[in-house]
Design a protein around this motif. Structure first.
Motif, PDB file in Angstrom:
ATOM      1  N   ILE A   1     -61.906  15.772  71.257  1.00  0.00           N
ATOM      2  CA  ILE A   1     -62.405  13.742  70.499  1.00  0.00           C
ATOM      3  C   ILE A   1     -63.405  14.009  70.401  1.00  0.00           C
ATOM      4  O   ILE A   1     -64.251  15.381  71.130  1.00  0.00           O
ATOM      5  N   LYS A   2     -64.298  13.838  69.406  1.00  0.00           N
ATOM      6  CA  LYS A   2     -65.496  14.264  69.110  1.00  0.00           C
ATOM      7  C   LYS A   2     -66.882  12.694  68.370  1.00  0.00           C
ATOM      8  O   LYS A   2     -65.800  11.824  67.531  1.00  0.00           O
ATOM      9  N   LEU A   3     -67.068  12.166  69.371  1.00  0.00           N
ATOM     10  CA  LEU A   3     -68.026  10.854  68.685  1.00  0.00           C
ATOM     11  C   LEU A   3     -69.391  11.057  67.981  1.00  0.00           C
ATOM     12  O   LEU A   3     -69.896   9.872  67.083  1.00  0.00           O
ATOM     13  N   GLN A   4     -69.421  12.129  66.754  1.00  0.00           N
ATOM     14  CA  GLN A   4     -70.599  12.668  66.136  1.00  0.00           C
ATOM     15  C   GLN A   4     -70.076  11.125  65.106  1.00  0.00           C
ATOM     16  O   GLN A   4     -71.554  10.685  64.770  1.00  0.00           O
ATOM     17  N   PRO A   5     -68.466  10.920  64.602  1.00  0.00           N
ATOM     18  CA  PRO A   5     -68.797   9.918  63.402  1.00  0.00           C
ATOM     19  C   PRO A   5     -68.837   8.260  63.749  1.00  0.00           C
ATOM     20  O   PRO A   5     -68.726   7.842  62.718  1.00  0.00           O
ATOM     21  N   VAL A   6     -69.093   7.655  65.535  1.00  0.00           N
ATOM     22  CA  VAL A   6     -69.456   6.956  65.404  1.00  0.00           C
ATOM     23  C   VAL A   6     -70.582   6.579  66.201  1.00  0.00           C
ATOM     24  O   VAL A   6     -71.715   7.459  67.227  1.00  0.00           O
ATOM     25  N   LYS A   7     -71.108   5.290  65.644  1.00  0.00           N
ATOM     26  CA  LYS A   7     -72.445   4.537  66.671  1.00  0.00           C
ATOM     27  C   LYS A   7     -71.971   3.883  67.289  1.00  0.00           C
ATOM     28  O   LYS A   7     -72.886   3.771  68.659  1.00  0.00           O
TER      29      LYS A   7
ATOM     30  N   LEU B   1     -68.730   3.027  62.907  1.00  0.00           N
ATOM     31  CA  LEU B   1     -69.391   4.657  61.934  1.00  0.00           C
ATOM     32  C   LEU B   1     -70.859   4.195  61.853  1.00  0.00           C
ATOM     33  O   LEU B   1     -71.652   3.320  61.772  1.00  0.00           O
ATOM     34  N   ASN B   2     -71.390   5.111  61.921  1.00  0.00           N
ATOM     35  CA  ASN B   2     -73.033   5.507  61.189  1.00  0.00           C
ATOM     36  C   ASN B   2     -72.709   5.478  59.957  1.00  0.00           C
ATOM     37  O   ASN B   2     -71.719   5.534  59.160  1.00  0.00           O
TER      38      ASN B   2
ATOM     39  N   ALA C   1     -69.680   6.323  56.740  1.00  0.00           N
ATOM     40  CA  ALA C   1     -69.481   4.915  56.023  1.00  0.00           C
ATOM     41  C   ALA C   1     -69.599   4.675  54.995  1.00  0.00           C
ATOM     42  O   ALA C   1     -68.751   4.256  54.218  1.00  0.00           O
ATOM     43  N   GLY C   2     -70.662   5.255  54.322  1.00  0.00           N
ATOM     44  CA  GLY C   2     -71.229   5.503  52.813  1.00  0.00           C
ATOM     45  C   GLY C   2     -70.387   6.179  52.602  1.00  0.00           C
ATOM     46  O   GLY C   2     -69.697   5.663  51.164  1.00  0.00           O
ATOM     47  N   SER C   3     -69.715   7.420  52.393  1.00  0.00           N
ATOM     48  CA  SER C   3     -68.453   8.007  52.002  1.00  0.00           C
ATOM     49  C   SER C   3     -67.403   7.647  52.457  1.00  0.00           C
ATOM     50  O   SER C   3     -66.360   8.188  51.240  1.00  0.00           O
ATOM     51  N   SER C   4     -66.776   6.634  53.112  1.00  0.00           N
ATOM     52  CA  SER C   4     -65.538   6.297  53.513  1.00  0.00           C
ATOM     53  C   SER C   4     -65.358   5.504  53.117  1.00  0.00           C
ATOM     54  O   SER C   4     -64.480   4.944  53.029  1.00  0.00           O
TER      55      SER C   4
ATOM     56  N   PRO D   1     -61.523  13.203  61.828  1.00  0.00           N
ATOM     57  CA  PRO D   1     -61.363  13.916  60.938  1.00  0.00           C
ATOM     58  C   PRO D   1     -62.977  13.509  60.051  1.00  0.00           C
ATOM     59  O   PRO D   1     -63.361  14.810  59.580  1.00  0.00           O
ATOM     60  N   LEU D   2     -63.778  12.372  60.386  1.00  0.00           N
ATOM     61  CA  LEU D   2     -64.832  11.904  59.892  1.00  0.00           C
ATOM     62  C   LEU D   2     -66.133  12.631  60.198  1.00  0.00           C
ATOM     63  O   LEU D   2     -66.857  12.265  59.916  1.00  0.00           O
ATOM     64  N   ALA D   3     -65.622  13.217  61.979  1.00  0.00           N
ATOM     65  CA  ALA D   3     -67.193  14.170  62.157  1.00  0.00           C
ATOM     66  C   ALA D   3     -67.559  15.159  60.900  1.00  0.00           C
ATOM     67  O   ALA D   3     -67.040  16.236  60.382  1.00  0.00           O
ATOM     68  N   PRO D   4     -68.658  15.657  60.673  1.00  0.00           N
ATOM     69  CA  PRO D   4     -69.297  16.658  59.699  1.00  0.00           C
ATOM     70  C   PRO D   4     -69.098  18.322  60.340  1.00  0.00           C
ATOM     71  O   PRO D   4     -68.660  17.969  61.453  1.00  0.00           O
TER      72      PRO D   4
END
Length: 147
Positions: free
Chosen positions: A26-32, A86-87, A91-94, A121-124
């Motif tokens: 789990i990674k929380l990077q793509p989530v705001k 999402l951040n 969100a802009g890319s997906s 998978p959305l995490a950088p």
């Protein structure tokens, strides 16, 4: 006379081991923001509470310290749900702003698997850190291994 071995000799394949494996991914990077809504009197509320407990571990929160995790406790027999905002960069890319999970019939393990399937998978990628290490090792090779 000896007693023959029985049971599993290798690693454990229990549900707890499977949850631990998913938690390591789990990674929380793509989530705001993560909002978990549940009614404590609903039959499936235990799984959402376990999800909140697991996701608020210090190691997981360290992946994105600016992520807000909010728990909404309602008393209207509503089905448990998890909403992930999402951040803006992601969100802009997906093309998605929020991802909602209806958790009424899902176990904690299934919630973690869905999170890892759709959000992680959305995490950088962490290529920046790898590039820095490669540059340093190339610099040391050019200097003949001296610091």
């Amino acid at each position: 006379m000896s007693i023959a071995r029985s049971g599993l000799i290798g690693k454990s394949t229990s549900a707890a081991a499977a949850v631990g494996k998913q938690l390591r991914l789990i990674k929380l990077q793509p989530v705001k923001r993560v909002v978990v809504t549940f009614d404590p009197f609903h039959e499936a509320a235990v799984n959402c509470r376990d999800f909140v407990f697991n996701i608020t571990a210090p190691k997981i929160l360290g992946t994105n310290p600016s992520c807000l995790i909010k728990t909404e406790i309602v008393c209207d027999r509503r089905e448990p749900s998890i909403s992930c905002l999402l951040n803006p960069e992601v969100a802009g890319s997906s093309g998605l702003n929020t991802i909602n999970f209806k958790a009424g019939n899902l176990s904690c393990l299934e919630l973690l698997q869905l999170y890892n399937k759709y959000i992680t998978p959305l995490a950088p990628k962490e290529e920046a850190a790898i590039d820095a290490v490669d540059k340093k090792s190339n610099k040391l090779k050019k200097q003949g291994g001296k610091k």
